[in-house]
Design an enzyme around this catalytic site. Sequence first.
Site, PDB file in Angstrom:
ATOM      1  N   VAL A 243       0.904  -1.186   0.017  1.00 15.16           N
ATOM      2  CA  VAL A 243       0.002   0.248   0.057  1.00 15.16           C
ATOM      3  C   VAL A 243       0.918   1.192   0.107  1.00 15.16           C
ATOM      4  O   VAL A 243       1.495   1.709   1.100  1.00 15.16           O
ATOM      5  CB  VAL A 243      -0.779  -0.030   1.195  1.00 15.16           C
ATOM      6  CG1 VAL A 243      -1.967   1.074   1.201  1.00 15.16           C
ATOM      7  CG2 VAL A 243      -1.571  -1.306   1.371  1.00 15.16           C
TER       8      VAL A 243
ATOM      9  N   ASP B 231      -2.230   2.251  -4.732  1.00 19.64           N
ATOM     10  CA  ASP B 231      -1.840   3.718  -4.426  1.00 19.64           C
ATOM     11  C   ASP B 231      -2.676   4.794  -5.051  1.00 19.64           C
ATOM     12  O   ASP B 231      -2.407   5.016  -6.227  1.00 19.64           O
ATOM     13  CB  ASP B 231      -0.180   3.873  -4.644  1.00 19.64           C
ATOM     14  CG  ASP B 231       0.136   5.152  -4.003  1.00 19.64           C
ATOM     15  OD1 ASP B 231      -0.765   6.220  -3.687  1.00 19.64           O
ATOM     16  OD2 ASP B 231       1.315   5.352  -3.617  1.00 19.64           O
TER      17      ASP B 231
ATOM     18  N   VAL C  95       5.363  -1.191   9.066  1.00 21.51           N
ATOM     19  CA  VAL C  95       6.336  -0.302   9.459  1.00 21.51           C
ATOM     20  C   VAL C  95       5.831   1.178   9.169  1.00 21.51           C
ATOM     21  O   VAL C  95       6.725   2.043   9.078  1.00 21.51           O
ATOM     22  CB  VAL C  95       7.619  -0.456   8.682  1.00 21.51           C
ATOM     23  CG1 VAL C  95       8.946   0.084   9.438  1.00 21.51           C
ATOM     24  CG2 VAL C  95       7.990  -2.028   8.817  1.00 21.51           C
TER      25      VAL C  95
ATOM     26  N   ARG D  76       2.238   2.945  10.508  1.00 18.10           N
ATOM     27  CA  ARG D  76       1.794   3.588  11.699  1.00 18.10           C
ATOM     28  C   ARG D  76       0.937   2.517  12.422  1.00 18.10           C
ATOM     29  O   ARG D  76       0.000   1.685  11.673  1.00 18.10           O
ATOM     30  CB  ARG D  76       0.738   4.803  11.168  1.00 18.10           C
ATOM     31  CG  ARG D  76       1.471   6.169  11.347  1.00 18.10           C
ATOM     32  CD  ARG D  76       2.217   6.571  12.574  1.00 18.10           C
ATOM     33  NE  ARG D  76       2.942   7.443  12.616  1.00 18.10           N
ATOM     34  CZ  ARG D  76       4.231   7.645  12.434  1.00 18.10           C
ATOM     35  NH1 ARG D  76       4.689   6.465  12.270  1.00 18.10           N
ATOM     36  NH2 ARG D  76       4.916   8.764  12.501  1.00 18.10           N
TER      37      ARG D  76
ATOM     38  N   ASP E 197       6.388  -3.100  13.443  1.00 13.57           N
ATOM     39  CA  ASP E 197       7.198  -1.933  14.038  1.00 13.57           C
ATOM     40  C   ASP E 197       6.754  -0.961  14.626  1.00 13.57           C
ATOM     41  O   ASP E 197       7.283  -0.104  15.613  1.00 13.57           O
ATOM     42  CB  ASP E 197       8.073  -1.218  12.974  1.00 13.57           C
ATOM     43  CG  ASP E 197       9.293  -0.376  13.334  1.00 13.57           C
ATOM     44  OD1 ASP E 197      10.039  -0.879  14.268  1.00 13.57           O
ATOM     45  OD2 ASP E 197       9.285   0.711  12.921  1.00 13.57           O
TER      46      ASP E 197
ATOM     47  N   GLU F 202       1.728   3.259  21.808  1.00 14.34           N
ATOM     48  CA  GLU F 202       3.401   3.278  21.977  1.00 14.34           C
ATOM     49  C   GLU F 202       3.627   4.151  23.240  1.00 14.34           C
ATOM     50  O   GLU F 202       3.358   5.272  23.316  1.00 14.34           O
ATOM     51  CB  GLU F 202       4.098   3.665  20.791  1.00 14.34           C
ATOM     52  CG  GLU F 202       3.972   2.562  19.635  1.00 14.34           C
ATOM     53  CD  GLU F 202       4.531   3.070  18.360  1.00 14.34           C
ATOM     54  OE1 GLU F 202       5.219   4.279  18.356  1.00 14.34           O
ATOM     55  OE2 GLU F 202       4.419   2.524  17.187  1.00 14.34           O
TER      56      GLU F 202
ATOM     57  N   HIS G  39       9.491   0.344  17.037  1.00  7.64           N
ATOM     58  CA  HIS G  39       9.337   1.846  16.187  1.00  7.64           C
ATOM     59  C   HIS G  39      10.722   2.073  15.740  1.00  7.64           C
ATOM     60  O   HIS G  39      11.147   3.132  15.890  1.00  7.64           O
ATOM     61  CB  HIS G  39       8.600   2.992  17.030  1.00  7.64           C
ATOM     62  CG  HIS G  39       7.981   3.906  16.030  1.00  7.64           C
ATOM     63  ND1 HIS G  39       6.699   4.509  16.255  1.00  7.64           N
ATOM     64  CD2 HIS G  39       8.588   4.611  14.833  1.00  7.64           C
ATOM     65  CE1 HIS G  39       6.546   5.327  15.281  1.00  7.64           C
ATOM     66  NE2 HIS G  39       7.578   5.403  14.339  1.00  7.64           N
ATOM     67  N   LEU G  40      11.477   1.270  15.188  1.00  7.22           N
ATOM     68  CA  LEU G  40      12.823   1.367  14.736  1.00  7.22           C
ATOM     69  C   LEU G  40      12.945   2.117  13.218  1.00  7.22           C
ATOM     70  O   LEU G  40      14.145   2.344  13.012  1.00  7.22           O
ATOM     71  CB  LEU G  40      13.614   0.213  14.747  1.00  7.22           C
ATOM     72  CG  LEU G  40      14.088  -0.521  16.161  1.00  7.22           C
ATOM     73  CD1 LEU G  40      14.831  -1.669  16.087  1.00  7.22           C
ATOM     74  CD2 LEU G  40      14.814   0.697  17.022  1.00  7.22           C
ATOM     75  N   GLY G  41      12.050   1.972  12.494  1.00  2.00           N
ATOM     76  CA  GLY G  41      11.756   2.182  11.116  1.00  2.00           C
ATOM     77  C   GLY G  41      12.653   3.395  10.860  1.00  2.00           C
ATOM     78  O   GLY G  41      13.702   2.900   9.741  1.00  2.00           O
ATOM     79  N   ALA G  42      12.871   4.552  11.247  1.00  2.22           N
ATOM     80  CA  ALA G  42      13.709   5.403  10.887  1.00  2.22           C
ATOM     81  C   ALA G  42      14.826   5.821  11.850  1.00  2.22           C
ATOM     82  O   ALA G  42      15.749   6.810  11.698  1.00  2.22           O
ATOM     83  CB  ALA G  42      12.803   6.698  11.000  1.00  2.22           C
TER      84      ALA G  42
HETATM   85  C1  MLT Z   1       8.169   8.852  11.054  1.00  7.90           C
HETATM   86  O1  MLT Z   1       6.807   8.931  10.933  1.00  7.90           O
HETATM   87  O2  MLT Z   1       8.996   9.755  10.419  1.00  7.90           O
HETATM   88  C2  MLT Z   1       8.501   7.537  11.416  1.00  7.90           C
HETATM   89  O3  MLT Z   1       7.535   6.757  11.829  1.00  7.90           O
HETATM   90  C3  MLT Z   1       9.616   7.978  12.401  1.00  7.90           C
HETATM   91  C4  MLT Z   1       9.222   8.624  13.659  1.00  7.90           C
HETATM   92  O4  MLT Z   1       8.474   8.443  14.274  1.00  7.90           O
HETATM   93  O5  MLT Z   1      10.168   9.280  14.089  1.00  7.90           O
END
Ligand code: MLT
Length: 563
Positions: A148, A167, A227, A229, A253, A258, A280-283
């Site tokens: 998506v 999309d 990963v 929301r 993630d 949270e 929540h490690l994605g970024a």
């Molecule tokens: C974002 O929204 O940029 C990512 O989820 C990383 C974060 O929350 O900082």
Amino acid sequence: MASAIRNDSTLRAKVLVPEKLSPDGLSLLKTSLDVDERKGLSADELLSIIPDYEALLVRSETKVTAAVLQAAKKLKVVARAGVGVDNIDVEAATKNGIVVVNSPSGNIGAAAEHTIALLMSMARNIPDASSSLKSNSQIFANSTVHLVGLIVARLAKGLGMKINAVDPYASSAVAASASVTLMPSLSVLLPTADFLTIHTPLIASTKGMISTAELAQMKSGSRILNVARGGTVDEPALLAALESGHIAGAAVDVFATEPPSPDSASAKLIAHPRVIPTPHLGASTVEAQENVSIDVCEQVLQILGGALPRSAVNAPLILPEEYKKLQPFVRLVEKLGSIYTQHYGSAENPLSNRSTFDLIYEGEISGMNNTKPLFAALIKGLTSPISNSAGLNVNIVNAELVARERGIIVNEKHSRDNPSHSYSSLITLVATAAKNTAKEGPEPQGHEYDQIISGTCSESQPLISRLDRFATSFVPEGTLLICHNFDSPGKIGVVGSILGKEGVNINFMSVAPVSKGKQQRTNEGQVYDEALMILGVDKAVDESVAKALVHEGGVLSASVVSL
Ligand code: MLT
């Protein structure tokens, strides 16, 4: 937007940073702004200190609520060092004229990498394997990953995967260039997916977008990744699908809450044997955090410096070169609006009973397509002199909302006809009469007339060239006394002497004759000789002095305008 960046260190604008942000961006701010890094503030502490700050920089932890934004009387910008703005009440920010900016691309590479890392971990059962040396291998090639959104496509393609996506914002040409096949809807996409990964913000339309019905449409034994929301995938529904074995595994993630509270669906997902959870490690790579920090700090500097940001969530995008061209006219149009309300309005009828305005652009300015800053300047000018607008910061962020709430309609007209004047650009504000609203003066009974103010810019300096039926030329600055009178000898002397008695000094004066062809006539056809006297004075003039000018000085009407 006025500049809030000041060299004097005692007057520097203050920036609050309640979360850990990469120092790369913050160091950009520290040369001209006071940066307060205050980690671990409670919601109450934030509420009590926010009124001191002009900028607030957050990541995802700080809840920027309507109450915080309402209390933040000096705040010009909330900057989100990341993509998602779901921790910020954007609607409340808009209402209060506060720009919200984010970093739409600073960390998406990192999030995409994390998605692929989780996908491989899940497919190859790496977390279990590493602890138990047990393997449960899967084959990537020929698997179909369904997205998506499009951001993971490039990496997934490198793994030999076939990529389908839904999309609504992507064109098929853009999708094809990333080797992605766009599907018409989720219900077409879901039944054939081996892996489903979600990449959308959390908004009303995406909350719970993958729930029981959608999971049931997925292939038995397929896997799901989130990963993006927490909340986009309905957690109890996912738990049930994992329990039944219909969904073989999930890598998550982001969670609905949270950090997750004990016994919540988020906590149960984390504990589930077929879920690979990450916090929540994605970024969270050094590079991504540098990128987002620099991106939003640059935008904070732009906004506090009076420019428009490049990635505002709640303001239109205006190119810097367009904004530069518009700047002098922004000041002019705000003055047109402010003069309008102060000259024609009264305490009871601030907009002189009119709510529909034409804003006519002639000459070079008529070629500007994006005139949103001019619209906003007009609404600001029209409303700021009205007492119940006090403290409301009207700007490009909230101008449309303010206009709507007050029933103000503005028709912007670009006139490309041969101009009837010699100015390179001319802007005219016209309030069309709905009925006879003439204040005082020699308007024949029942005559309905348009209230008109025109102006131009001479070397960036706004100049008013017409007020009502009178041709003039004055700089709209300071306190102006505008007297409408019959054009007869001695008027200037009388006005000067009344002002002199009140200790009011006249800095400049301009006498504006009625424009040709605009003279009023009596019922008998006799032409009135009228003029406007525009006096720039050195101090505020009381309403009582304006009244004395009418009663003792014999002028027809007098208004005081503070600019
Ligand atoms: C974002 O929204 O940029 C990512 O989820 C990383 C974060 O929350 O900082």
